[in-house]
Design a protein around this motif. Structure first.
Motif, PDB file in Angstrom:
ATOM      1  N   VAL A  32       1.013  -1.084  -0.026  1.00 49.63           N
ATOM      2  CA  VAL A  32       0.052  -0.102   0.052  1.00 49.63           C
ATOM      3  C   VAL A  32       0.893   1.327  -0.116  1.00 49.63           C
ATOM      4  O   VAL A  32       0.567   2.360  -0.819  1.00 49.63           O
ATOM      5  N   SER A  33       1.971   1.286   0.707  1.00 45.19           N
ATOM      6  CA  SER A  33       2.798   2.238   1.081  1.00 45.19           C
ATOM      7  C   SER A  33       3.413   2.669  -0.529  1.00 45.19           C
ATOM      8  O   SER A  33       3.472   3.856  -1.173  1.00 45.19           O
ATOM      9  N   ALA A  34       3.929   1.498  -1.219  1.00 43.17           N
ATOM     10  CA  ALA A  34       4.490   1.876  -2.500  1.00 43.17           C
ATOM     11  C   ALA A  34       3.513   2.415  -3.453  1.00 43.17           C
ATOM     12  O   ALA A  34       3.627   3.130  -4.439  1.00 43.17           O
ATOM     13  N   LEU A  35       2.307   1.812  -3.433  1.00 44.77           N
ATOM     14  CA  LEU A  35       1.174   2.208  -4.473  1.00 44.77           C
ATOM     15  C   LEU A  35       0.968   3.687  -4.225  1.00 44.77           C
ATOM     16  O   LEU A  35       0.870   4.486  -5.118  1.00 44.77           O
ATOM     17  N   LEU A  36       0.879   3.992  -2.981  1.00 48.93           N
ATOM     18  CA  LEU A  36       0.608   5.532  -2.395  1.00 48.93           C
ATOM     19  C   LEU A  36       1.749   6.530  -2.998  1.00 48.93           C
ATOM     20  O   LEU A  36       1.560   7.459  -3.669  1.00 48.93           O
ATOM     21  N   PHE A  37       2.835   6.038  -2.837  1.00 49.55           N
ATOM     22  CA  PHE A  37       4.080   6.763  -3.409  1.00 49.55           C
ATOM     23  C   PHE A  37       4.199   6.894  -4.852  1.00 49.55           C
ATOM     24  O   PHE A  37       4.239   7.898  -5.384  1.00 49.55           O
ATOM     25  N   THR A  38       3.652   5.682  -5.382  1.00 55.69           N
ATOM     26  CA  THR A  38       3.711   5.856  -7.038  1.00 55.69           C
ATOM     27  C   THR A  38       2.650   6.776  -7.616  1.00 55.69           C
ATOM     28  O   THR A  38       3.110   7.310  -8.513  1.00 55.69           O
ATOM     29  N   VAL A  39       1.582   6.674  -6.943  1.00 54.33           N
ATOM     30  CA  VAL A  39       0.431   7.885  -7.370  1.00 54.33           C
ATOM     31  C   VAL A  39       0.700   9.205  -6.966  1.00 54.33           C
ATOM     32  O   VAL A  39       0.757  10.010  -7.888  1.00 54.33           O
ATOM     33  N   SER A  40       1.306   9.360  -5.929  1.00 49.27           N
ATOM     34  CA  SER A  40       1.558  10.780  -5.430  1.00 49.27           C
ATOM     35  C   SER A  40       2.571  11.205  -6.426  1.00 49.27           C
ATOM     36  O   SER A  40       2.790  12.429  -6.747  1.00 49.27           O
ATOM     37  N   ALA A  41       3.882  10.513  -6.684  1.00 46.66           N
ATOM     38  CA  ALA A  41       4.740  10.966  -7.556  1.00 46.66           C
ATOM     39  C   ALA A  41       4.316  11.320  -8.851  1.00 46.66           C
ATOM     40  O   ALA A  41       4.704  12.385  -9.593  1.00 46.66           O
ATOM     41  N   ALA A  42       3.493  10.314  -9.389  1.00 49.82           N
ATOM     42  CA  ALA A  42       3.067  10.631 -11.062  1.00 49.82           C
ATOM     43  C   ALA A  42       2.207  11.820 -10.727  1.00 49.82           C
ATOM     44  O   ALA A  42       2.290  12.501 -11.952  1.00 49.82           O
ATOM     45  N   VAL A  43       1.423  11.991  -9.974  1.00 51.49           N
ATOM     46  CA  VAL A  43       0.548  13.371  -9.872  1.00 51.49           C
ATOM     47  C   VAL A  43       1.474  14.338  -9.748  1.00 51.49           C
ATOM     48  O   VAL A  43       1.312  15.508 -10.314  1.00 51.49           O
ATOM     49  N   THR A  44       2.382  14.410  -8.897  1.00 46.01           N
ATOM     50  CA  THR A  44       3.371  15.451  -8.626  1.00 46.01           C
ATOM     51  C   THR A  44       3.999  15.990  -9.821  1.00 46.01           C
ATOM     52  O   THR A  44       4.363  17.005 -10.342  1.00 46.01           O
ATOM     53  N   ILE A  45       4.681  14.860 -10.684  1.00 46.71           N
ATOM     54  CA  ILE A  45       5.335  15.020 -11.725  1.00 46.71           C
ATOM     55  C   ILE A  45       4.487  15.631 -12.769  1.00 46.71           C
ATOM     56  O   ILE A  45       4.818  16.750 -13.521  1.00 46.71           O
ATOM     57  N   ALA A  46       3.076  15.182 -13.030  1.00 52.60           N
ATOM     58  CA  ALA A  46       2.011  15.767 -14.144  1.00 52.60           C
ATOM     59  C   ALA A  46       1.781  17.105 -13.639  1.00 52.60           C
ATOM     60  O   ALA A  46       1.994  18.184 -14.498  1.00 52.60           O
ATOM     61  N   PRO A 103       8.942   8.076   1.672  1.00 51.39           N
ATOM     62  CA  PRO A 103      10.023   7.198   1.704  1.00 51.39           C
ATOM     63  C   PRO A 103      10.668   7.258   3.217  1.00 51.39           C
ATOM     64  O   PRO A 103      10.974   6.143   3.632  1.00 51.39           O
ATOM     65  N   SER A 104      10.536   8.314   3.794  1.00 49.39           N
ATOM     66  CA  SER A 104      11.247   8.357   5.181  1.00 49.39           C
ATOM     67  C   SER A 104      10.358   8.235   6.464  1.00 49.39           C
ATOM     68  O   SER A 104      10.575   7.917   7.313  1.00 49.39           O
ATOM     69  N   LEU A 105       8.902   8.326   5.860  1.00 51.66           N
ATOM     70  CA  LEU A 105       7.837   7.911   7.010  1.00 51.66           C
ATOM     71  C   LEU A 105       7.620   6.600   7.229  1.00 51.66           C
ATOM     72  O   LEU A 105       7.245   6.411   8.282  1.00 51.66           O
ATOM     73  N   VAL A 106       7.769   5.881   6.220  1.00 51.27           N
ATOM     74  CA  VAL A 106       7.096   4.554   5.997  1.00 51.27           C
ATOM     75  C   VAL A 106       8.060   3.789   7.186  1.00 51.27           C
ATOM     76  O   VAL A 106       7.204   2.828   7.671  1.00 51.27           O
ATOM     77  N   PRO A 107       9.199   3.725   7.470  1.00 52.08           N
ATOM     78  CA  PRO A 107      10.058   3.145   8.351  1.00 52.08           C
ATOM     79  C   PRO A 107       9.448   3.560   9.747  1.00 52.08           C
ATOM     80  O   PRO A 107       9.412   2.760  10.932  1.00 52.08           O
ATOM     81  N   MET A 108       9.188   4.903  10.036  1.00 54.61           N
ATOM     82  CA  MET A 108       8.393   5.269  11.146  1.00 54.61           C
ATOM     83  C   MET A 108       7.224   4.779  11.581  1.00 54.61           C
ATOM     84  O   MET A 108       6.789   4.358  12.721  1.00 54.61           O
ATOM     85  N   LEU A 109       6.268   4.744  10.480  1.00 54.51           N
ATOM     86  CA  LEU A 109       5.004   3.895  10.483  1.00 54.51           C
ATOM     87  C   LEU A 109       5.117   2.568  11.014  1.00 54.51           C
ATOM     88  O   LEU A 109       4.311   1.850  11.712  1.00 54.51           O
ATOM     89  N   TRP A 110       6.133   1.770  10.250  1.00 52.82           N
ATOM     90  CA  TRP A 110       6.370   0.567  10.750  1.00 52.82           C
ATOM     91  C   TRP A 110       6.681   0.296  12.358  1.00 52.82           C
ATOM     92  O   TRP A 110       6.036  -0.754  12.941  1.00 52.82           O
ATOM     93  N   ARG A 111       7.354   1.187  12.609  1.00 50.04           N
ATOM     94  CA  ARG A 111       7.920   1.011  14.165  1.00 50.04           C
ATOM     95  C   ARG A 111       6.742   1.437  15.088  1.00 50.04           C
ATOM     96  O   ARG A 111       6.568   0.792  15.868  1.00 50.04           O
ATOM     97  N   TYR A 112       5.772   2.395  14.369  1.00 48.51           N
ATOM     98  CA  TYR A 112       4.619   2.549  15.301  1.00 48.51           C
ATOM     99  C   TYR A 112       3.871   1.135  15.362  1.00 48.51           C
ATOM    100  O   TYR A 112       3.237   0.908  16.431  1.00 48.51           O
ATOM    101  N   ARG A 113       3.770   0.492  14.315  1.00 46.42           N
ATOM    102  CA  ARG A 113       2.798  -0.809  14.176  1.00 46.42           C
ATOM    103  C   ARG A 113       3.493  -1.641  15.165  1.00 46.42           C
ATOM    104  O   ARG A 113       2.800  -2.304  15.852  1.00 46.42           O
ATOM    105  N   ASP A 114       4.941  -1.785  15.249  1.00 44.58           N
ATOM    106  CA  ASP A 114       5.516  -2.801  16.071  1.00 44.58           C
ATOM    107  C   ASP A 114       5.141  -2.527  17.690  1.00 44.58           C
ATOM    108  O   ASP A 114       5.091  -3.367  18.323  1.00 44.58           O
ATOM    109  N   THR A 115       5.315  -1.199  17.667  1.00 42.48           N
ATOM    110  CA  THR A 115       4.995  -0.716  19.137  1.00 42.48           C
ATOM    111  C   THR A 115       3.608  -0.988  19.908  1.00 42.48           C
ATOM    112  O   THR A 115       3.545  -1.495  20.963  1.00 42.48           O
TER     113      THR A 115
END
Length: 276
Positions: free
Chosen positions: A18-32, A84-96
């Motif tokens: 889901v994170s990769a999909l969100l990044f891909t969509v947001s990057a594509a919209v930003t480029i456009a 890209p830098s938020l995803v690891p923080m979200l994963w650590r939150y899920r672990d916590t």
């Protein structure tokens, strides 16, 4: 392999997918969006620079419409740059907070992310009127417009110097650590585990967003003054933010990045003085 282990792997794959999909969509919209803005051109200004149309109202537009367009563009751009830098923080939150159903954990993770980007949205709402006001002044005062290249060089130089400060190091540490440890570093009560409720998730996302915005203050300022919709500047700033958050020795990486920024600032000042 136990059922719990299989469930954990499925959860991990879903989260990163889901994170990769969100990044891909947001990057594509930003480029456009950047391509569309580039096609509109830029206004030549005294002093040998050009002003982005981001801060200007086009024919037929209203200021509320321009502000809404900017804010939408800003939020999508921030998602592409910060995810890209938020995803690891979200994963650590899920672990916590773990130890609950995947659906509830997913919603709490979404809550943290929404609060995080709410902070960046508020930042964009503050940036827009300031950018519009400065653009209007530059168009009305040629002397001010001619000073802009020098001012940009000075701002970039200061942003580079900020990378070496203890203030930067403290907020960078908060962005890199697990939730409980981050609270300790920031002189807040340490928590062995965050409560698994929506209010705590929202507050945690706000806290992450605030530390991130402080940590990225210099780099974000460079983005704003060097070209808020320039894809090259966005790519460089995104890479710098991601590297200093994720590499093993982030503080050292921040200093290396700062040295490069200081050098760029010196070159910009020298160029502005030479043109003057």
């Amino acid at each position: 392999m136990s059922g719990r282990s299989i469930d954990a792997r499925v959860s991990q794959r879903a989260f990163f997918g889901v994170s990769a999909l969100l990044f891909t969509v947001s990057a594509a919209v930003t480029i456009a969006g950047a391509a569309s803005m580039s096609a509109m051109g830029a206004m030549p200004m005294p002093g040998g620079w050009t002003m982005s149309m981001t801060w200007m109202r086009m024919c037929g537009q209203t200021w509320p419409g321009v502000a809404a367009s900017f804010l939408g563009m800003w939020v999508v751009m921030m998602v592409a740059m910060m995810l890209p830098s938020l995803v690891p923080m979200l994963w650590r939150y899920r672990d916590t907070v773990g130890g609950m159903g995947e659906t509830r954990l997913g919603w709490l993770t979404v809550m943290v992310g929404a609060a995080y980007f709410f902070v960046w949205t508020a930042f964009g709402m503050a940036v827009f009127p300031l950018g519009v006001a400065l653009a209007a002044l530059a168009m009305e005062l040629p002397a001010l417009a001619r000073a802009v290249p020098l001012a940009i060089g000075v701002i970039v130089l200061i942003a580079g110097a900020l990378q070496f400060t203890a203030w930067k190091a403290r907020h960078l540490a908060c962005c890199r650590e697990a939730p409980g440890r981050c609270l300790t570093l920031c002189e807040l009560p340490a928590l062995a585990a965050l409560p698994a409720d929506a209010a705590t998730a929202w507050r945690h996302g706000l806290r992450l967003g605030l530390h991130c915005s402080y940590c990225c203050a210099g780099l974000t300022t460079i983005l704003l003054v060097a070209g808020v919709m320039d894809l090259r500047v966005m790519a460089v700033v995104t890479a710098a933010i991601t590297v200093e958050r994720l590499v093993p020795r982030g503080e050292r990486a921040a200093r290396v990045i700062g040295a490069g920024i200081v050098g760029a600032g010196v070159l910009l000042i020298a160029r502005a003085v030479g043109l003057g």
